[in-house]
Design an enzyme around this catalytic site. Structure first.
Site, short mmCIF file in Angstrom:
data_model
loop_
_atom_site.label_atom_id
_atom_site.label_comp_id
_atom_site.label_asym_id
_atom_site.label_seq_id
_atom_site.Cartn_x
_atom_site.Cartn_y
_atom_site.Cartn_z
N GLY A 109 6.38 4.97 8.32
CA GLY A 109 5.54 6.17 8.30
C GLY A 109 5.60 6.91 9.62
O GLY A 109 6.56 6.77 10.38
N CYS A 120 13.27 10.75 6.95
CA CYS A 120 13.15 10.34 8.36
C CYS A 120 14.46 10.54 9.10
O CYS A 120 14.48 10.83 10.28
CB CYS A 120 12.73 8.88 8.44
SG CYS A 120 13.77 7.84 7.43
N LYS A 131 0.84 -1.20 0.00
CA LYS A 131 0.00 0.00 0.00
C LYS A 131 0.88 1.26 0.00
O LYS A 131 1.48 1.60 1.01
CB LYS A 131 -0.89 0.02 1.25
CG LYS A 131 -2.05 0.96 1.08
CD LYS A 131 -2.59 1.54 2.36
CE LYS A 131 -1.93 2.81 2.74
NZ LYS A 131 -1.94 3.90 1.75
N GLY A 182 1.56 4.77 13.05
CA GLY A 182 2.16 3.57 13.63
C GLY A 182 1.38 3.10 14.86
O GLY A 182 1.12 1.90 15.02
P1 NAD Z 1 1.98 8.54 7.24
O1 NAD Z 1 2.12 7.83 8.53
O2 NAD Z 1 1.00 9.64 7.13
O3 NAD Z 1 1.62 7.50 6.08
C1 NAD Z 1 2.39 6.34 5.87
C2 NAD Z 1 1.53 5.29 5.20
O4 NAD Z 1 0.52 4.87 6.10
C3 NAD Z 1 0.82 5.77 3.96
O5 NAD Z 1 0.80 4.76 2.99
C4 NAD Z 1 -0.58 6.05 4.47
O6 NAD Z 1 -1.58 5.99 3.49
C5 NAD Z 1 -0.75 4.91 5.45
N1 NAD Z 1 -1.81 5.11 6.44
C6 NAD Z 1 -2.42 6.25 6.82
N2 NAD Z 1 -3.34 5.97 7.79
C7 NAD Z 1 -3.29 4.64 8.01
C8 NAD Z 1 -3.97 3.77 8.89
N3 NAD Z 1 -4.88 4.22 9.73
N4 NAD Z 1 -3.64 2.46 8.85
C9 NAD Z 1 -2.71 1.99 8.02
N5 NAD Z 1 -2.02 2.79 7.15
C10 NAD Z 1 -2.31 4.09 7.16
O7 NAD Z 1 3.47 9.04 6.85
P2 NAD Z 1 3.91 9.93 5.63
O8 NAD Z 1 3.44 11.32 5.84
O9 NAD Z 1 3.57 9.26 4.35
O10 NAD Z 1 5.50 9.84 5.80
C11 NAD Z 1 6.20 10.64 6.68
C12 NAD Z 1 6.53 9.92 7.95
O11 NAD Z 1 7.20 8.70 7.66
C13 NAD Z 1 7.52 10.70 8.82
O12 NAD Z 1 7.14 10.64 10.15
C14 NAD Z 1 8.84 10.00 8.58
O13 NAD Z 1 9.79 10.16 9.61
C15 NAD Z 1 8.39 8.59 8.44
N6 NAD Z 1 9.40 7.81 7.72
C16 NAD Z 1 10.14 6.92 8.44
C17 NAD Z 1 11.15 6.20 7.80
C18 NAD Z 1 11.99 5.22 8.56
O14 NAD Z 1 12.59 4.38 7.92
N7 NAD Z 1 12.06 5.27 9.89
C19 NAD Z 1 11.37 6.38 6.43
C20 NAD Z 1 10.58 7.29 5.74
C21 NAD Z 1 9.59 8.00 6.40
#
Ligand code: NAD
Length: 497
Positions: A230, A286, A177, A235
């Site tokens: 994410g 991130c 996804k 999370g």
């Molecule tokens: P997000 O958490 O908004 O979205 C991440 C994914 O989760 C997307 O595909 C989104 O559609 C999905 N999602 C949204 N609501 C959900 C739910 N209720 N259940 C399941 N999935 C759901 O994050 P973002 O804005 O896309 O990315 C930015 C964040 O990701 C930042 O906090 C960043 O630090 C983190 N990130 C972490 C790493 C790492 O490796 N630690 C790498 C890249 C990004």
């Protein structure tokens, strides 16, 4: 306008609902994608389950499995230019980044795991002899089963490729996804996978509302594992969903990473490296080093050079190879970053440069923010503590190493850190004390497929990449044979009347 269907059970599927995907540098529509509702989510879950339970993927010979995965890698390379352009259009990141980093790295990851999974899956034999027992155990690794891969918007193809390459090489079936904001490169990947001839149902790709897809799949008994990258807020929700039916989860979450710049560093390298560490991908990383701690002896020189170079960063059209910084991903993210900046200004924190949207008329329709530097930021300030996910950095000074370590570790997150110094021995000692899953010495952002990646504390748990990351996508079985005297183990005599 290009239309992208979903990819389920080896078929491309158009759905009644669709969403327009925009270019964040000018808000123009670039494509329309089909949206998965309950029916398609159900289809993906049953198809992935069927492919795992009764399909051939997990039992295929290792050499055949390797061949398929190498075909995906090759397919990415063959379409590299098209994919780089699409990624830049959709994410807004400069074409130089997508051409030289995102796309070749994605192909490389498939290549690496195709060439190494067999070695990582080797079974281990452990013989045990004690006074009361003699046995031999075989420790084997098998695939988890159906793995749901949820990826963020900032490295759509690369993070999807990390997860998919490892999960497929381990023999799993997957449901991927992508973010609703940046699904296009992954939907192109679906075409590559389809032409690689991978058995149907092994890879399914769903685009749609995160809440709906997340809730349904992460609580579904047919799903064995969730690999999530994410934000912390999402999370937490996923951990709630998975608690209903207990499943293996890895969480790669946010960060508030920091650099330590020591007085004996190569100043030019430390400044140039630190610029990359916060301004690449418009700070939407991130591992962004959003806090930089500089020895007071060189603070003035570091800040002067850093700010001068920051002012010269060229914002512009992501498709232009001269562009060094693109826009943020969305209006929401744009407003969020500007709110952080406004609050810091109101609190009287020293703004060295940036801090607003650029005045260039060409950039008015995009979500651009000037690269922004704040100095001597109080430890309790919001910009010092929270993940901003934009081009905003705090630079502070320190007077001794203990203070530097305390400053770095004073965070809820523990993802990455950089240390800039000529003294490698000292750097290694500091690295032992710093709370972070990845510590770069005299460099930043060097990711290798061979090395595990991931943080701890609020930055999550579990690893991606390397043998350690790969094994997350497997289960461990201990198969033990008793070799006791006359093959009669001690338990034979317990109730053996
Ligand atoms: P997000 O958490 O908004 O979205 C991440 C994914 O989760 C997307 O595909 C989104 O559609 C999905 N999602 C949204 N609501 C959900 C739910 N209720 N259940 C399941 N999935 C759901 O994050 P973002 O804005 O896309 O990315 C930015 C964040 O990701 C930042 O906090 C960043 O630090 C983190 N990130 C972490 C790493 C790492 O490796 N630690 C790498 C890249 C990004």
């Amino acid at each position: 306008m290009r239309k992208y269907p979903l990819y389920i059970d080896g078929k491309f599927l158009e759905t009644p609902n669709s969403q327009i995907i925009i270019n964040p540098s000018n808000q123009e529509a670039i494509a329309s994608v089909s949206i998965a509702e309950e029916k398609e989510i159900e289809l993906a879950a049953s198809s992935a389950r069927e492919a795992f339970d009764r399909g051939e993927w997990r039992t295929l010979s290792f050499s055949k499995r390797k061949e398929f995965i190498l075909k995906i890698s090759q397919g990415i390379l063959e379409k590299a230019q098209e994919l780089a352009t699409l990624e830049s259009l959709n994410v807004g990141k400069p074409i130089k980044e997508t051409t030289f980093m995102d796309i070749p790295s994605a192909a490389q990851t498939f290549d690496y795991f195709a060439n190494n999974f067999e070695d990582f899956l080797k079974e281990e034999i452990i013989d045990i002899k004690t006074q009361i027992a003699s046995c031999s155990a075989k420790i084997i690794r098998q695939p988890q089963g159906v793995v749901v891969l949820i990826v963020p918007f900032n490295y759509p193809l690369l993070i999807a490729s990390w997860k998919m390459a490892q999960a497929l090489a381990a023999g799993n079936s997957v449901i991927l996804k992508p973010s609703i904001l940046t699904p296009l490169s992954v939907l192109e990947l679906a075409k590559i996978i389809d032409s690689s001839g991978l058995p149907k149902g092994v890879v399914n790709i769903l685009v749609g509302g995160g809440e709906k897809i997340g809730q349904l799949l992460c609580s579904d008994k047919r799903v064995d594992m969730i690999s999530f990258t994410g934000s912390n807020s999402v999370g937490r929700k996923i951990l709630n969903y998975t608690s209903q039916n207990i499943k293996k989860t890895i969480m790669e979450l946010g960060g508030k990473s920091a650099s330590i710049v020591l007085a004996d560093c190569d100043l030019e390298l430390a400044v140039n490296g630190s610029l990359c560490s916060i301004f690449l991908n418009c700070g939407q990383m991130c591992t962004a080093m959003s806090r930089i701690f500089v020895d007071e002896k060189i603070y003035k020189d570091f800040v002067e050079d850093f700010v001068n170079k920051t002012k010269k960063i060229k914002l512009g059209n992501p498709l232009d190879f001269q562009t060094q910084m693109g826009p943020l991903i969305s209006k929401e993210q744009h407003n969020k970053v500007l709110d952080f900046i406004e609050k810091a200004k109101k609190e009287g924190i020293t703004l060295a440069c940036g801090g607003k949207t650029p005045s260039d008329p060409q950039l008015q329709n995009g979500f651009f923010v000037e690269p922004t530097v704040f100095l001597d930021v109080p430890k309790e300030a919001q910009i010092f503590k929270e993940e901003i996910f934009g081009p905003v950095v705090c630079i502070n000074k320190f007077s001794n190493l203990e203070e530097a370590i305390t400053l770095v570790n004073n965070s809820d997150f523990a993802l990455a850190a950089s240390i800039w110094t000529d003294n490698k021995e000292l750097a290694e000692k500091l690295a032992q004390k710093i709370n972070a899953g990845i510590i770069w010495i005299n460099t930043y952002g060097m990711f290798f497929d061979q090395l595990p990646y991931g943080g701890f504390k609020q930055s999550g748990f579990g690893k991606e990449l390397g043998k350690v990351g790969f094994l997350e996508y497997t289960i461990t079985k201990n198969i033990m044979v008793d070799n006791s005297f006359e093959a009669k183990p001690l338990i034979n005599y317990w109730y053996g009347f």
